[in-house]
Every structure is written in structure tokens, then in C-alpha cells.
Write an enzyme that holds these catalytic residues in place. Structure first.
Site, PDB file in Angstrom:
ATOM      1  CD  GLU A  83      28.616  16.160  32.959  1.00 23.98           C
ATOM      2  OE1 GLU A  83      27.615  15.460  32.803  1.00 23.98           O
ATOM      3  OE2 GLU A  83      29.304  16.573  32.014  1.00 23.98           O
ATOM      4  CG  HIS A 109      29.462  18.967  28.435  1.00 26.42           C
ATOM      5  ND1 HIS A 109      30.356  18.054  27.930  1.00 26.42           N
ATOM      6  CD2 HIS A 109      28.557  18.262  29.152  1.00 26.42           C
ATOM      7  CE1 HIS A 109      29.986  16.842  28.319  1.00 26.42           C
ATOM      8  NE2 HIS A 109      28.905  16.936  29.060  1.00 26.42           N
TER       9      HIS A 109
HETATM   10  P1  13P Z   1      27.285  10.026  30.222  1.00 24.55           P
HETATM   11  O1  13P Z   1      26.027   9.925  31.043  1.00 24.55           O
HETATM   12  O2  13P Z   1      27.160   9.382  28.873  1.00 24.55           O
HETATM   13  O3  13P Z   1      28.473   9.624  30.997  1.00 24.55           O
HETATM   14  O4  13P Z   1      27.490  11.586  29.908  1.00 24.55           O
HETATM   15  C1  13P Z   1      27.561  12.462  30.948  1.00 24.55           C
HETATM   16  C2  13P Z   1      27.549  13.824  30.400  1.00 24.55           C
HETATM   17  O5  13P Z   1      28.528  14.270  29.822  1.00 24.55           O
HETATM   18  C3  13P Z   1      26.311  14.610  30.552  1.00 24.55           C
HETATM   19  O6  13P Z   1      26.527  15.942  30.275  1.00 24.55           O
END
Ligand code: 13P
Length: 250
Positions: free
Chosen positions: A161, A92
Site C-alpha cells: 500500500e 497499516h
Molecule cells: P483507500 O482505498 O481509501 O485508498 O484506502 C486504502 C487503504 O488504506 C486500505 O487499507
């Protein structure tokens, strides 16, 4: 194919009581849905307490890069399996931010897959303006998958992401479904280079970054996309349950 909806609670909520309350609400909704795989990734310490998960699957937010050894503070994939965890989030951006590099991420991914956890590899560029961002994502994937046997492909999921779209950076402004669509094609091509066509075609690719009940539909409808990874909105059971309902209809 069921849509995959993963709640990443990050370092929240602050009490067991709150965690159990959110979990209970999500659990009762998830029990009625057939078209969604609901996964909750709470902080490690809550995992054994939320064990009687019913239809919900549990995920760890990280795993140790080794299976044993004197690693203060670490938690192995094997321990996680032992308390009923079936997924793990690996690499992550918030872990990359505190110094986790590509080599460590590859080792973690290997451990997680080796122990039979479905492993969600997170990739994404830091800045929206980064011109070479597809190249950055390609490098992250290639470095993470290097040396990982192709037979692990069936347990691997990639989460795109973009860091700039995560709610803590973007004030809640998500990327667009169109960009996710384009990136999912690009990610699949990259996986094809490493693991070949059949693995690449089957690989689930999900989107994360400011997903909420209002914008979830767009991302869930993306052709070739398999679901969403939800941070902030997953701590509000009502909001998250709405996302589950939407996913169930697609
Ligand atoms: P948010 O949905 O708060 O933007 O976070 C995304 C995230 O990092 C999920 O792993």
C-alpha cells in the site's frame, strides 16, 4: 486460487445501523460468488455484532502486541479469535503514522500469527518521489518478519500500500498495475531472503490504495498478485460489490 478482497472500513461508518446495512448488502452478494474470499475489517466495536458472517470473513484492523497484561485500550488476538475473527491487518500506514514502529509491528504480527489469525502485513513508501522506495519496503518487511518462524508463512499475506496512493492522500489516484507487478516481484524476493523459496512463492501479495470498481480489474489481473485491500470504496456497498464481481471473474 480465490482472489482475496478485503474491505478496510477504518474508523467508519459512525453508527451500528449503517455498519449493519452495508454488511448485509455485501453479505448477500458475497454469498453468490465462488472465486472470491471476501473479508471485512470493520471497527473493533462492530465485530461481535456482525458475527453471523456467512461467507464473509471478519478481520481486525489491528491487534495488541501482547496476549495479556494491563494494556488499557488494547484488544488481544485471542479475544478476536473468540468473537469469530479470522484475519488481522497489521502495520497499516495509518497506525505507523501515529507512532507504531517496526518493533511493535513485529510483535503484533507474531501475536496475530501465533493465535492463528491470517495476518495482512501492510508495507509501502510514503512519497511517490522517494528514490529509495524499494529499499524502504524491503526494510519494513525484513524488520516485521525478523524472528518470526517460517511455519507461519502459510498464514501471512503482504499488502503493498504505497501511502501516497491511499485515497486520503491521493484524491483517489491509485498506483499502476505495472508498478504493483514490479513491487510484487521485489516483495517476493525479499521474503525469499527471510523465509526461503517455497514460502516466498506461495505468499499472497495484494494491492491497496484508491482501489475502486473502475480500476480494480487492472490490479486483480496482475500476475502473481492475489487481490486487493479496499478502503473508501468498501463503504459503498454497491461499489464494493462490483469489485467482488470483477474479482470473481478473474
Ligand atoms: P483507500 O482505498 O481509501 O485508498 O484506502 C486504502 C487503504 O488504506 C486500505 O487499507
Amino acid at each position: 486460487m480465490k482472489k482475496l478482497v478485503i474491505a478496510n472500513w477504518k474508523m467508519a461508518p459512525q453508527t451500528v445501523k449503517e455498519a449493519q446495512a452495508i454488511f448485509a448488502k455485501i453479505k448477500s452478494r458475497a454469498a453468490r460468488l465462488r472465486g472470491v474470499e471476501t473479508v471485512i475489517a470493520p471497527p473493533f466495536i462492530y465485530l461481535p455484532l456482525l458475527k453471523s458472517a456467512g461467507k464473509i470473513k471478519l478481520a481486525a484492523q489491528d491487534v495488541a502486541k501482547d496476549d495479556g497484561g494491563p494494556w488499557t485500550g488494547e484488544i488481544s488476538a485471542r479475544m478476536l479469535k473468540g468473537v469469530g475473527v479470522s484475519y488481522a491487518i497489521i502495520g497499516h500506514s495509518e497506525r505507523r503514522e501515529i507512532g507504531e514502529g517496526d518493533d511493535v509491528i513485529r510483535e503484533k504480527l507474531y501475536q496475530s500469527l501465533f493465535r492463528g489469525l491470517k495476518s495482512v502485513l501492510c508495507v509501502g513508501e510514503k512519497e511517490k518521489s522517494q528514490e529509495a522506495f524499494p529499499h524502504i519496503v524491503r526494510e519494513q518487511i525484513k524488520k516485521a518478519l525478523r524472528g518470526i518462524p517460517r511455519y507461519f508463512a502459510s498464514k501471512t499475506i503482504i499488502a503493498y500500500e504505497p501511502v501516497w496512493a491511499i485515497s486520503s492522500h491521493s484524491k483517489g489516484k491509485a498506483d499502476t498495475p505495472q508498478n504493483f507487478f514490479e513491487m510484487s516481484i521485489f516483495i517476493r524476493r525479499t521474503v525469499l531472503d527471510v523465509w526461503g523459496k517455497s514460502a516466498a512463492l506461495r505468499l499472497p501479495i495484494i494491492y491497496g490504495g484508491s482501489v475502486n470498481a473502475k480500476n480494480a480489474k487492472g490490479f486483480l489481473e496482475v500476475k502473481g498478485g492475489s487481490g486487493v485491500l479496499v478502503g473508501k470504496a468498501s463503504l459503498d456497498a454497491r461499489e464494493f460489490n462490483k469489485i467482488l464481481e470483477i474479482a470473481d471473474t478473474i
